[in-house]
Write an enzyme that holds these catalytic residues in place. Sequence first.
Site, short mmCIF file in Angstrom:
data_model
loop_
_atom_site.label_atom_id
_atom_site.label_comp_id
_atom_site.label_asym_id
_atom_site.label_seq_id
_atom_site.Cartn_x
_atom_site.Cartn_y
_atom_site.Cartn_z
N GLY A 137 0.82 -1.20 0.00
CA GLY A 137 0.00 0.00 0.00
C GLY A 137 0.86 1.26 0.00
N CYS A 138 0.25 2.38 -0.36
CA CYS A 138 1.01 3.63 -0.48
C CYS A 138 1.48 4.15 0.87
CB CYS A 138 0.19 4.68 -1.23
SG CYS A 138 -1.47 4.96 -0.58
N PHE A 139 0.57 4.24 1.85
CA PHE A 139 0.98 4.67 3.19
C PHE A 139 2.01 3.69 3.76
CE2 PHE A 139 -3.12 7.17 3.97
CZ PHE A 139 -2.47 8.39 4.04
N MET A 292 6.76 11.20 -1.11
CA MET A 292 6.75 10.33 -2.29
C MET A 292 5.43 10.49 -3.03
SD MET A 292 6.06 6.44 -0.98
CE MET A 292 4.32 5.93 -1.04
#
Length: 326
Positions: A137-139, A292
Amino acid sequence: MSEQIKIGIIGGAGYVAGELLRILVNHPFADIKYVQSKSQQDKLVSTIHTDLEGECSLRFVDSWTADVDVLFLAGGLQQSNVFLTGNQVPAAIKIIDMSQDFRLGHTKNSHGRSFVYGLSEHNREQIKRTDSVANPGCFATAITLSLLPIIQLVDDEVHIHAITGSTGSGQSLSPGVNFNWRNNNVSIYKAFSHQHLDEINETLKDVSPGFKAAVNFLPVRGNFTRGIFTSIYFKSDITADELQNRFKTRYQNDPFVIITDAAPDLKQAVNTNKILINAAKYGDKVLIISAMDNLLKGASGQAVQNMNLLFGLDETAGLKLKSIAF
């Protein structure tokens, strides 16, 4: 490698698939065979992903074929599980799953495959040897990479504040995505309970089995479209020099992790596959700031990075992207 990698994309109409296509159309070893989407069947891909106008002549299809080397599964929650339940994918075809269906330990052995958690900088060697990757996942990517060099020394509560752009919520309309609500607005959601906490904790305990400190995470909706800006702090008696040395040593061979001497800003990272990290000491506290792009290093960019690893390519192939800067 001289041969092209034949690629199929399942669930090709969303933001993540659009970013994946933007990378792959310019990747030196990518040959996109089809982009599947039941909702957009027969439409030109460039009519949905309009940034590909003049660069992609493919049309969406409603089915898939096995004449590919790798399948990217780019649908939402449980869509990958549904696809693999309803379709027999030959063992010779590699899979990169971009949902959260197979990220956790109790889900990684599914459909006759063993999915490796695709945090490239943590599981590089395992990714090279597998045929199935569960993209993080991004987080989880932003937070875990920010903590990996120091986690073995952390025995106090970790406090995390991370703000994300609206593309992190996907294309489906909802109150949290609607421009009229999100513009000039900021809000916290899923306080202390975000779904990415499970994979964050699992990876941190993989690195440091004795890690038991609470990870307190406040996710924040930002009034911008893309990017994640994370600030993390905790008490520690580590010296400033040792802190810097741990980060620079840990990531010295990781081309997309940039350790900065000053706190980064979001625009330095947006539109790239980089994560910029600054670690500093303030009294008895460590403060780690990272930036990011949620759709690239947090999703499609990391997926292509993992594809490069799977096929023995230079890890940076197709991913030398410039930030927007201003």
